[in-house]
Scaffold this motif. Structure first.
Motif, PDB file in Angstrom:
ATOM      1  N   VAL A  92       0.978  -1.341  -0.036  1.00 16.13           N
ATOM      2  CA  VAL A  92      -0.093  -0.064  -0.209  1.00 16.13           C
ATOM      3  C   VAL A  92       1.002   1.423  -0.029  1.00 16.13           C
ATOM      4  N   LEU A  93       1.825   1.086   0.823  1.00 19.36           N
ATOM      5  CA  LEU A  93       2.924   2.493   0.908  1.00 19.36           C
ATOM      6  C   LEU A  93       3.596   2.706  -0.285  1.00 19.36           C
ATOM      7  N   GLU A  94       4.163   1.542  -1.106  1.00 14.67           N
ATOM      8  CA  GLU A  94       4.658   1.702  -2.046  1.00 14.67           C
ATOM      9  C   GLU A  94       3.794   2.146  -3.249  1.00 14.67           C
ATOM     10  N   ALA A  95       2.467   1.652  -3.443  1.00 10.70           N
ATOM     11  CA  ALA A  95       1.575   2.108  -4.483  1.00 10.70           C
ATOM     12  C   ALA A  95       1.370   3.750  -4.174  1.00 10.70           C
ATOM     13  N   LEU A  96       1.285   4.256  -2.969  1.00 12.73           N
ATOM     14  CA  LEU A  96       0.982   5.547  -2.565  1.00 12.73           C
ATOM     15  C   LEU A  96       2.282   6.556  -2.951  1.00 12.73           C
ATOM     16  N   GLU A  97       3.486   5.859  -3.260  1.00 16.31           N
ATOM     17  CA  GLU A  97       4.527   6.613  -3.733  1.00 16.31           C
ATOM     18  C   GLU A  97       4.705   7.068  -5.092  1.00 16.31           C
ATOM     19  N   GLU A  98       3.720   6.360  -5.748  1.00 14.53           N
ATOM     20  CA  GLU A  98       3.656   6.397  -7.188  1.00 14.53           C
ATOM     21  C   GLU A  98       2.744   7.341  -7.559  1.00 14.53           C
ATOM     22  N   GLN A  99       3.093   8.493  -8.266  1.00 17.00           N
ATOM     23  CA  GLN A  99       2.250   9.581  -8.651  1.00 17.00           C
ATOM     24  C   GLN A  99       1.217   9.070  -9.822  1.00 17.00           C
ATOM     25  N   VAL A 100       1.880   8.356 -10.658  1.00 18.12           N
ATOM     26  CA  VAL A 100       0.682   8.112 -11.754  1.00 18.12           C
ATOM     27  C   VAL A 100      -0.237   6.961 -11.049  1.00 18.12           C
ATOM     28  N   VAL A 101       0.232   6.436 -10.311  1.00 19.58           N
ATOM     29  CA  VAL A 101      -1.091   5.432  -9.476  1.00 19.58           C
ATOM     30  C   VAL A 101      -2.179   6.301  -8.942  1.00 19.58           C
ATOM     31  N   LEU A 102      -1.697   7.188  -8.188  1.00 19.88           N
ATOM     32  CA  LEU A 102      -2.535   8.053  -7.405  1.00 19.88           C
ATOM     33  C   LEU A 102      -3.471   8.837  -8.278  1.00 19.88           C
ATOM     34  N   LEU A 103      -3.006   9.369  -9.417  1.00 16.62           N
ATOM     35  CA  LEU A 103      -3.601   9.868 -10.409  1.00 16.62           C
ATOM     36  C   LEU A 103      -4.735   9.155 -11.012  1.00 16.62           C
ATOM     37  N   LYS A 104      -4.253   7.895 -11.345  1.00 12.71           N
ATOM     38  CA  LYS A 104      -5.271   7.080 -11.891  1.00 12.71           C
ATOM     39  C   LYS A 104      -6.522   6.440 -10.676  1.00 12.71           C
ATOM     40  N   LEU A 105      -6.012   6.606  -9.698  1.00 11.09           N
ATOM     41  CA  LEU A 105      -7.007   6.219  -8.574  1.00 11.09           C
ATOM     42  C   LEU A 105      -7.931   7.494  -8.216  1.00 11.09           C
ATOM     43  N   LEU A 106      -7.564   8.446  -8.514  1.00 12.15           N
ATOM     44  CA  LEU A 106      -8.459   9.628  -8.335  1.00 12.15           C
ATOM     45  C   LEU A 106      -9.465   9.768  -9.738  1.00 12.15           C
ATOM     46  N   GLY A 107      -9.004   9.292 -10.910  1.00 12.35           N
ATOM     47  CA  GLY A 107      -9.486   9.283 -12.235  1.00 12.35           C
ATOM     48  C   GLY A 107      -9.472  10.692 -12.555  1.00 12.35           C
ATOM     49  N   GLU A 108     -10.393  10.678 -13.900  1.00 14.02           N
ATOM     50  CA  GLU A 108     -10.429  11.981 -14.674  1.00 14.02           C
ATOM     51  C   GLU A 108     -11.307  12.898 -14.137  1.00 14.02           C
ATOM     52  N   ALA A 109     -10.809  14.026 -13.644  1.00 19.83           N
ATOM     53  CA  ALA A 109     -12.019  15.069 -12.887  1.00 19.83           C
ATOM     54  C   ALA A 109     -12.732  15.704 -13.860  1.00 19.83           C
ATOM     55  N   THR A 110     -13.531  15.153 -14.529  1.00 19.00           N
ATOM     56  CA  THR A 110     -14.608  15.804 -15.601  1.00 19.00           C
ATOM     57  C   THR A 110     -15.685  16.214 -14.907  1.00 19.00           C
ATOM     58  N   ASP A 111     -16.073  15.782 -13.711  1.00 21.43           N
ATOM     59  CA  ASP A 111     -17.266  16.535 -13.213  1.00 21.43           C
ATOM     60  C   ASP A 111     -17.378  16.257 -11.708  1.00 21.43           C
ATOM     61  N   SER A 112     -18.050  16.651 -10.922  1.00 21.22           N
ATOM     62  CA  SER A 112     -17.943  16.610  -9.557  1.00 21.22           C
ATOM     63  C   SER A 112     -18.674  15.496  -8.818  1.00 21.22           C
ATOM     64  N   GLY A 113     -18.792  14.493  -9.582  1.00 24.01           N
ATOM     65  CA  GLY A 113     -19.703  13.244  -9.105  1.00 24.01           C
ATOM     66  C   GLY A 113     -18.790  12.544  -8.162  1.00 24.01           C
ATOM     67  N   MET A 114     -19.064  11.908  -6.893  1.00 25.80           N
ATOM     68  CA  MET A 114     -18.232  10.998  -6.155  1.00 25.80           C
ATOM     69  C   MET A 114     -18.217   9.673  -6.597  1.00 25.80           C
ATOM     70  N   THR A 115     -16.639   9.122  -6.482  1.00 30.74           N
ATOM     71  CA  THR A 115     -16.564   7.639  -7.086  1.00 30.74           C
ATOM     72  C   THR A 115     -16.130   6.923  -5.773  1.00 30.74           C
ATOM     73  N   VAL A 116     -16.607   5.817  -5.430  1.00 32.73           N
ATOM     74  CA  VAL A 116     -16.047   4.956  -4.592  1.00 32.73           C
ATOM     75  C   VAL A 116     -15.583   3.615  -4.999  1.00 32.73           C
ATOM     76  N   ARG A 117     -14.174   3.195  -5.152  1.00 28.85           N
ATOM     77  CA  ARG A 117     -13.725   2.084  -5.322  1.00 28.85           C
ATOM     78  C   ARG A 117     -13.370   1.304  -4.353  1.00 28.85           C
ATOM     79  N   ILE A 118     -13.706   0.040  -4.561  1.00 32.21           N
ATOM     80  CA  ILE A 118     -13.479  -0.743  -2.938  1.00 32.21           C
ATOM     81  C   ILE A 118     -12.695  -2.038  -3.562  1.00 32.21           C
ATOM     82  N   GLY A 119     -11.523  -2.373  -2.861  1.00 35.24           N
ATOM     83  CA  GLY A 119     -10.587  -3.478  -2.767  1.00 35.24           C
ATOM     84  C   GLY A 119     -10.165  -3.810  -4.072  1.00 35.24           C
TER      85      GLY A 119
END
Length: 338
Positions: free
Chosen positions: A252-279
């Protein structure tokens, strides 16, 4: 489709497991919740939920825990967004109102989200590709040296030095500043190259070299700054959840160090809708034991970036979703007023 009664049992299991960190048994459920049925009926309902993959037995104890599929149904069907109290809303507003510039807004937002949710907070800087130009300033530093200052509608400020091919006077600089701003103010960054491409031709021959040089630096700035920037905070919060990660917290810590991973995690900010991704909905293997709650924020209807939190799947989803949404709304207000 699950019956309403079984949905109530699933909700009770999720709530108890999140609250107690212990696998939940039928006896505890009937004692803690007004389910209106006997323990035998609850046991039968739990057997069906387990058979359909919504809960699982972690070891040979009588208790059950939610699976990713169970949490997914809980979030989609059973969990309302928990509103923040008036005191919490005031605290958010007071904390963010003290920010002096965009960097401070982002830094304060990360700290606030990490404190409110007790998870890892991730905040994306407003993207230039989705921003508009508020102002371009040209400041003389030396006879042939100018500072270019680019200010966005989200409060982002970029500065660049420009070495001109010849000395440039105050009058010529003021003329260039006025003509440049008349073309680009209020326009999307992605439109700027097209809007200024013929600008040098509107100047006298002697001034065209300087105009072209200033424009080249402006366009380089737009290209350089399209790379997304992030700020992350509250990583130490993960240590409170050591037992929620099957083997070790390290992936988990290693994944959090990778900016590309975090950007993909947040997803494209095209709208203000909430996303919840689980496991296992998270594509990165190191984050298969986590959940991500993210939402877009911006100064208008359209989101210019996203913010969110990463934590274990055993998460207070209603509370986390409420906090993330409230913080995003306040950040958007600050950007609109800045």
């Amino acid at each position: 489709m699950l019956s309403e009664r079984r949905l109530k049992v699933l909700r009770a299991i999720v709530q108890d497991y999140v609250g107690t960190e212990e696998p939940v048994g039928s006896k505890a459920l009937t004692e803690r919740h007004h389910l209106g049925v006997s323990p035998a009926t609850v046991r039968n309902d739990m057997a069906v939920l387990e058979e359909e993959g919504f809960i699982a037995q972690p070891h040979t104890s009588a208790g059950r825990i939610p699976t990713d599929k169970g949490y997914r149904l809980f979030v989609d069907r059973l969990a309302g967004v928990k509103p923040l109290s008036a005191a919490e809303r005031r605290a958010i507003q007071n904390f963010l109102d003290g920010a002096v510039d965009l960097d401070d807004v982002v830094a304060r937002t990360v700290r606030l989200l990490a404190q409110l949710t007790r998870q890892v907070a991730v905040v994306q800087y407003p993207s230039l590709t989705r921003s508009t130009v508020r102002h371009v300033e040209l400041l003389p530093l030396a006879p042939a040296r100018v500072m270019l200052v680019l200010i966005t509608d989200t409060g982002r400020v970029e500065q660049r030095m420009v070495d001109c091919p010849a000395p440039v006077g105050e009058t010529a600089l003021a003329d260039l500043r006025a003509r440049l701003n008349s073309r680009v103010v209020g326009r999307r960054f992605t439109d700027v190259p097209r809007l200024v491409q013929d600008l040098p031709e509107s100047f006298e021959q002697d001034d065209r070299g300087t105009v072209s040089t200033v424009l080249a630096v402006l366009l380089e700035t737009l290209v350089e700054e399209t790379e997304e920037r992030l700020m992350i905070g509250g990583t130490a919060n993960l240590t409170r959840f050591g037992h929620d990660f099957p083997l070790t917290i390290r992936p988990v810590l290693e994944a959090l160090e990778e900016q590309v991973v975090l950007l993909k995690l947040l997803g494209e900010a095209t709208d203000s809708g909430m996303t919840v991704r689980i496991g296992h909905e998270n594509a990165h293997e190191g984050l298969n034991s986590t959940s991500v709650v993210a939402v877009g924020y911006g100064s208008g209807d359209e989101a210019v970036a996203k913010l969110g939190v990463v934590g274990p799947t055993r998460m207070d989803y209603p509370g986390t979703m409420g906090a993330v949404r409230a913080v995003a709304r306040y950040v958007g207000q600050i950007l609109a007023e800045s």
